[in-house]
Design an enzyme around this catalytic site. Structure first.
Site, PDB file in Angstrom:
ATOM      1  N   CYS A   1      -0.953   1.964   1.052  1.00 42.89           N
ATOM      2  CA  CYS A   1       0.261   2.487   0.449  1.00 42.89           C
ATOM      3  C   CYS A   1       0.197   2.342  -1.065  1.00 42.89           C
ATOM      4  O   CYS A   1      -0.670   1.659  -1.599  1.00 42.89           O
ATOM      5  CB  CYS A   1       1.493   1.757   0.971  1.00 42.89           C
ATOM      6  SG  CYS A   1       1.647   1.746   2.776  1.00 42.89           S
TER       7      CYS A   1
ATOM      8  N   ARG B   1       7.971   4.066  -2.991  1.00 36.48           N
ATOM      9  CA  ARG B   1       6.601   3.984  -2.509  1.00 36.48           C
ATOM     10  C   ARG B   1       6.208   5.178  -1.662  1.00 36.48           C
ATOM     11  O   ARG B   1       7.067   5.923  -1.160  1.00 36.48           O
ATOM     12  CB  ARG B   1       6.446   2.716  -1.696  1.00 36.48           C
ATOM     13  CG  ARG B   1       7.364   2.600  -0.463  1.00 36.48           C
ATOM     14  CD  ARG B   1       6.688   2.936   0.848  1.00 36.48           C
ATOM     15  NE  ARG B   1       5.579   2.093   1.175  1.00 36.48           N
ATOM     16  CZ  ARG B   1       5.673   0.857   1.683  1.00 36.48           C
ATOM     17  NH1 ARG B   1       6.858   0.377   1.971  1.00 36.48           N
ATOM     18  NH2 ARG B   1       4.595   0.158   1.961  1.00 36.48           N
TER      19      ARG B   1
ATOM     20  N   ASN C   1       0.180  -3.110   2.794  1.00 32.90           N
ATOM     21  CA  ASN C   1      -0.939  -3.698   3.531  1.00 32.90           C
ATOM     22  C   ASN C   1      -1.832  -4.529   2.613  1.00 32.90           C
ATOM     23  O   ASN C   1      -2.165  -4.106   1.504  1.00 32.90           O
ATOM     24  CB  ASN C   1      -1.738  -2.580   4.194  1.00 32.90           C
ATOM     25  CG  ASN C   1      -2.829  -3.118   5.102  1.00 32.90           C
ATOM     26  OD1 ASN C   1      -3.866  -3.550   4.636  1.00 32.90           O
ATOM     27  ND2 ASN C   1      -2.596  -3.064   6.397  1.00 32.90           N
TER      28      ASN C   1
END
Length: 325
Positions: A2, A16, A79
């Site tokens: 991401c 995001r 992540n």
């Protein structure tokens, strides 16, 4: 994988891209002030700041991917497979599970400075929400309406908090390595390059945009970090809410992932499921999804923020193409 950004204009916008191969039924979720958070190793909270973000809801509990609160603080979890590590509950520490961290921070704090102080004695514990939802290995970007941001990383070295001068975050490697890597691209520019290679030779500048010739364009986290940093640093300052939201989302689009380009398993591809933009001053969440490029908006202040119940909106919708001829 991401990308998260903080876009600073006359107001401040946090959001995001969520890049993944599987959707978990995420929704736009408002948690009002009187919804009770029953934290795992911290006292439960019956009253707290209201928040809005994108979340999975399981057993009536919001598992936020990213969100902001009514005071202008925003947090996104990304992540962090590889360096990321959580630890057993430690006596004498403020033990926070990874799935609670966003809700805990937004419930209690107003600025990144508050967060830094509040996590001074914290430990991110290795406890899963449930057997079916194991703890995801994440790190977090935190931003506020002063235009500042920080990165929170729990690794084998323990809990680290880093100042974020570029207001960008992606994934592995650790945040300081991303900052060092930017030096390799210090000469990337929106301006056509000067011929230092052979100054006495009149080179044919055959294309516009040659100043960005060495800008990386891969789907990997290091490439996205560099490209998003460049796009954000040169994004124009908007004069209206529409311009600001548009500019924010275009920065995210510069590193979005199309289907079929990032294989993560047999016939399985990661892609940008949604992009969001949250106005830290106004408490409005704007979003687009892979299948619907229209910008939708949800204003938390148009709901009853003194309620006790979660307020949910569908996130994923199909887009229809309208013909005007």
């Amino acid at each position: 994988m991401c990308t998260s950004i903080l876009y600073n204009s006359n107001e401040h916008y946090f959001g995001r891209n969520l890049d993944y191969e599987i959707a978990y039924g995420q929704k736009i979720v408002i948690t009002p002030r009187n919804y009770e958070f029953d934290f795992h190793d911290l006292p439960s909270q019956k009253s707290h700041y209201a928040m809005i973000g994108v979340s999975v809801v399981d057993d009536n509990y919001p598992l936020y991917c990213d969100a902001i609160n009514e005071k202008g603080l925003g947090v996104a979890g990304l992540n962090f497979e590889g360096p990321g590590q959580y630890f057993p509950v430690e006596k004498g520490k403020k033990n926070i599970t990874s799935y609670e961290l966003i809700a805990y921070l937004l419930s209690n704090y107003e600025t990144v400075e508050d967060v830094k102080q509040g996590l001074a004695d914290a430990n991110i514990s290795n406890i899963s929400f449930s057997e079916n939802l194991p703890a995801a290995v994440l790190h977090w970007m935190v931003a506020d309406k002063t235009g500042k941001s920080i990165v929170i990383e729990s690794s084998h070295k323990g809990l680290n908090i880093y100042e974020n001068p570029v207001n960008i975050m992606t994934n592995n490697p650790v945040f300081p390595v991303h900052l060092i890597n930017l030096s390799n691209y210090a000469d990337v520019s929106p301006i056509q390059p000067t011929n230092f290679l052979a100054p006495k030779v009149e080179l044919n500048m055959y294309s516009r945009g040659l100043g960005t010739h060495h800008l990386p364009g891969g789907m990997d986290s290091a490439s996205r970090f560099v490209k998003a940093t460049f796009a954000l640093a040169h994004a124009p300052q908007g004069k209206s809410e529409v311009e600001n939201v548009t500019n924010h989302l275009h920065v995210l689009k510069s590193v979005e992932q199309a289907k079929g380009l990032d294989e993560v398993g047999p016939d399985s591809y990661e892609y940008t499921m949604y992009s969001d933009c949250m106005n830290l001053e106004k408490g409005i969440l704007y979003c687009t999804t892979y299948d619907d490029s229209r910008i939708r908006a949800v204003d938390m202040h148009k709901e009853d923020l003194d309620s006790e119940k979660l307020i949910c909106y569908d996130l994923f919708k199909d887009q229809d193409i309208e013909y005007e001829n």
